[in-house]
Motif scaffolding. Sequence first.
Motif, PDB file in Angstrom:
ATOM      1  N   LYS A 117      -4.845  -3.586   2.152  1.00  0.00           N
ATOM      2  CA  LYS A 117      -4.377  -4.971   2.019  1.00  0.00           C
ATOM      3  C   LYS A 117      -3.391  -5.375   3.113  1.00  0.00           C
ATOM      4  N   PHE A 127      -3.860  -5.579   6.208  1.00  0.00           N
ATOM      5  CA  PHE A 127      -4.610  -5.739   7.461  1.00  0.00           C
ATOM      6  C   PHE A 127      -3.926  -6.653   8.473  1.00  0.00           C
ATOM      7  N   LEU A 128      -3.067  -7.541   7.982  1.00  0.00           N
ATOM      8  CA  LEU A 128      -2.442  -8.489   8.916  1.00  0.00           C
ATOM      9  C   LEU A 128      -1.444  -7.812   9.849  1.00  0.00           C
ATOM     10  N   MET A 143       3.876 -10.557   3.641  1.00  0.00           N
ATOM     11  CA  MET A 143       2.910 -11.635   3.832  1.00  0.00           C
ATOM     12  C   MET A 143       3.141 -12.720   2.817  1.00  0.00           C
ATOM     13  N   GLU A 152       0.852  -1.191   0.000  1.00  0.00           N
ATOM     14  CA  GLU A 152       0.000   0.000   0.000  1.00  0.00           C
ATOM     15  C   GLU A 152       0.885   1.237   0.000  1.00  0.00           C
ATOM     16  N   ASP A 201      -4.904 -19.371  10.748  1.00  0.00           N
ATOM     17  CA  ASP A 201      -3.890 -19.088   9.722  1.00  0.00           C
ATOM     18  C   ASP A 201      -4.367 -19.537   8.340  1.00  0.00           C
ATOM     19  N   VAL A 243      -6.806 -16.992   6.987  1.00  0.00           N
ATOM     20  CA  VAL A 243      -6.130 -15.785   6.513  1.00  0.00           C
ATOM     21  C   VAL A 243      -5.479 -16.038   5.161  1.00  0.00           C
ATOM     22  N   LYS A 244      -4.888 -17.212   5.032  1.00  0.00           N
ATOM     23  CA  LYS A 244      -4.231 -17.527   3.769  1.00  0.00           C
ATOM     24  C   LYS A 244      -5.250 -17.562   2.635  1.00  0.00           C
ATOM     25  N   TYR A 301     -11.329  -8.278  -0.388  1.00  0.00           N
ATOM     26  CA  TYR A 301      -9.858  -8.119  -0.469  1.00  0.00           C
ATOM     27  C   TYR A 301      -9.433  -8.101  -1.933  1.00  0.00           C
ATOM     28  N   ASN A 354       3.494 -13.431  10.855  1.00  0.00           N
ATOM     29  CA  ASN A 354       2.048 -13.256  10.782  1.00  0.00           C
ATOM     30  C   ASN A 354       1.439 -14.561  10.292  1.00  0.00           C
ATOM     31  N   ALA A 355       0.120 -14.555  10.163  1.00  0.00           N
ATOM     32  CA  ALA A 355      -0.580 -15.805   9.874  1.00  0.00           C
ATOM     33  C   ALA A 355      -0.063 -16.467   8.602  1.00  0.00           C
ATOM     34  N   VAL A 356       0.384 -15.673   7.648  1.00  0.00           N
ATOM     35  CA  VAL A 356       0.750 -16.246   6.355  1.00  0.00           C
ATOM     36  C   VAL A 356       2.131 -16.885   6.380  1.00  0.00           C
ATOM     37  N   ASN A 390      -5.882 -22.000  16.318  1.00  0.00           N
ATOM     38  CA  ASN A 390      -4.924 -21.009  15.824  1.00  0.00           C
ATOM     39  C   ASN A 390      -4.392 -21.407  14.452  1.00  0.00           C
ATOM     40  N   ILE A 414      -6.107 -13.918   1.447  1.00  0.00           N
ATOM     41  CA  ILE A 414      -5.149 -13.208   0.609  1.00  0.00           C
ATOM     42  C   ILE A 414      -4.575 -14.091  -0.497  1.00  0.00           C
TER      43      ILE A 414
END
Lengths: 307, 581
Positions: free
Chosen positions: B305, B307-308, A162, A142, B521, B524-525, B298, A249-251, B517, B528
């Motif tokens: 984008k 946001f994570l 990510m 961004e 993940d 989330v994957k 998204y 992070n989650a990714v 958890n 995006i």
Amino acid sequence: MQHVSTLRRWQRQVRRDRWLYLMLLPGVIYFLIYKYLPMWGVVISFQNYSPGLGLFQSEWVGLKHFERLFSEPTFWMLFRNTILLSVYQLIFFFPIPIVLALMLNELTQQAFKRFVQTVIYIPHFVSWVVIAGISYLFLTPEGGFVNELLGLLGQDKVNFLMSTEWFRTLQVTQVIWKEAGWGTIIFLAALAGVDTQLYEAARIDGANRWRQLWHITLPALRSTIVILFILRMGDIMEQGVEHILLLLNAVNREVGEVFDTYVYTVGLLQGNFSYSAAVGLFKSLVGLILVVAANYLAKKSGEEGVF
Amino acid sequence: MLTPIQMRTKTKWKRTLVASGLVAGLSSILIVAGCASDTEGNAGSGKEGDASHTEAASNQQGASEESTKARGSISVAIYDRGNIPADEGTIENNRWTRYMNENGPVDVKYVAIPRFDSIAKYNTLFASSSAPDLIFEYDSNYRDQLYQQKQLLPIDDELLKTYAPDYYDYLEQYPLMRKIGTKEDGQLYELGAVGTMLPNHVLFIRKDWLDALHLPIPQTTEELFQTAKAFAEQDPDGNGKDDTYGFSLSFVSGMMLDYMFGNVFTIYEKYPWYIQEDELVHDWERSAAAVSYKKRIYDEGLVDKDFLTDTKGEKAKQDWVNGKLGIYGANGGFNDVTMYEALMNVNPDAEIVPIALPESEFGQFSPALTTPIRKTAAINASAKDPGAVLEYVNFLIQPETTTTLSFGIEGEHFERKENGCPIAINPEKRKQEMGYQGDMNMLNWRDVQNPECFGVTAYLNPDMSSLSEAAAGLAKLRVDGYALYVNKETPLPLYTMMDYMPSMPQDLQMLNTNALNAIQDIWVKAIIGGTSYTVDQAVADAKAAWDRAGGERVDDWYKQWYQENKETAILTEDIYSLTGN
């Protein structure tokens, strides 16, 4: 008789060196209290430790936590991530301070040399939070600088922060940026100790700059490099927990989660003190084995080891 | 403060040590052990702790009268939200902590707990045996974990009657309070208060943007999507630049989208079990629908984008305040005067309204509400003087203390209206001197003690004259918000509120947390992942991860709990009639 005389001699020696022993005492006490005493804490990894019950009332469970660690589906992921990051650092980070130090050593202008040294030391004092912030500003899709540039060049944007592909590159690059300059100090110190007559003699023998570097400078650095390498092996299971937590992070968790962050999550966030102590102990054991092995190999090949 | 018995034990220990002549290093371990065994006596059962305490009291009374009991000394947790003005001191030492020490029955040392990192801080303190005696924590899961680890003190009735008689009376008066504070072993562990159910999370929309683009308030998820798209693409602020977002996926805004689909699998709460045909079942479809929706907005580029990296929603809030965001989920939205004030300062023409969560194929739901009968506190199992802790609790729940902690000192911070309700004299002064200590008041019973001035009545009839301009603007909105959110027709999607959920055995809880958890993940994957990772694939992966972790045991446990307790448990449908709502 023999025994008594040994004892006598020992007593005599102690009396003779009593002031030296006295001076040693504070150091010994320091290590006992702050290093050895806390080591008893590892017993909690064989217990179901509950702070309410304390060290002595908690239930003993033997190797239960270790069994759990090895049967955990995430174990191999953690192991792979930790080792890979360390290996990448060993390959890409470890040589850089050496090369930098050699380059600095070739500088003849002392003022310029000192200026460069100061400049490359500075990143070491920047905290990981700031570095993560800077990286974010550069890399965010961004409006981040790098992605804007990619856009101008007609390339697709890359979500560096990510993605699983970029995580290790990012981590190792940040380590290099922060620590490469600082790492030169110890090599520069070693280089300062090289006898200048050796260079003179080599020049008389017709050696050029490269030859001098190859036959004098590098051999002078060899033992320093070996020792640092051995110490580095001991840290192979360690990654800066703060640094990685800031990048996770989650990714990218599947490539980014390492033992240290896992200990933080299960120990501090989920309160499984015993299990996280077991993970930590396992980590230390691997480190110890590697240090001893590397040390042995170094000695085998004729180098001086750490111990 | 040690009771004589503890002192005796300790001196005995010390004597043994001196006699044995051990080296200094080793002896410190044994002293620790001595202390640990002392506290164990208290932790083991409330009765024992009580007995020693009472004995201590009677010993100290000796020849003199009852009232001369020595003043206790305790430590108490206080959330640190980093919002105390520098000239007020620190969160651990300021005019209100001094007030409590000067006016309360015990000496209190306050221990700062970072609000959004509380669990890591608490665990560190517990592991090093330095956690405060009185623990304040909103997170039911965490209090439950402490109970499972035997770190909480069971609160005995006799102890309560002696040291916190007023709290004991409340328990008699409100048996539900006792019920939810009681754990599986039948003993009371948690303290709390009876309050009112009010809006917490608020879905705000820029009404002026809607008007500018001639759009109605979105009623369905599809309309919400179209509105967000218009906000992102049609330059609603008319500045000629493409610099607006329609919505946000971070923190509460993201949770709004989950709740919209009745999906209680958010970054904060993960309870995907729902009552369907008289069974409590694990549902995947709601999660799948919510994830698909998020993926769609998204991919369309309607949201930031990144946001994570915005896990606490700070960036979204900044965008909202700066007029770059059209729809926003606000945490404690009707109380966040700072947010409203900043928004109106930057965008004087802005008009915001709360809207109901749009309807989805799963029905229409409300966003998170405050818990009417709530648990907020517990006592550390190794508290040296549980009696003194309860004395402090008893002091906290006095109407005078509650009023002071809510409004300040009479004559200095507030005066009374004709009906006796407190009203701030100077809103600015109140904000400066009282804006940071609200968490000291986590154990207040003011809605019950004084329903005229607090609770729903006061919420729906705000006294505008005492409020700053921004606060008054926000107070007007909350009246609509209450009607939109607090009603049984648009219920919370949870099977019950967190405070009323049963506690799982520790091994199941760990399995549950880790598996959920991992699934988080995966979601989330999917959001995006673009075309390379579809929602269908994600659902399959999530189910596989759940099975692999042994999630079936958790599902069975929930199912069985529901069948055994559905008559007596407080479920979501019961919540709406619990208190004066």
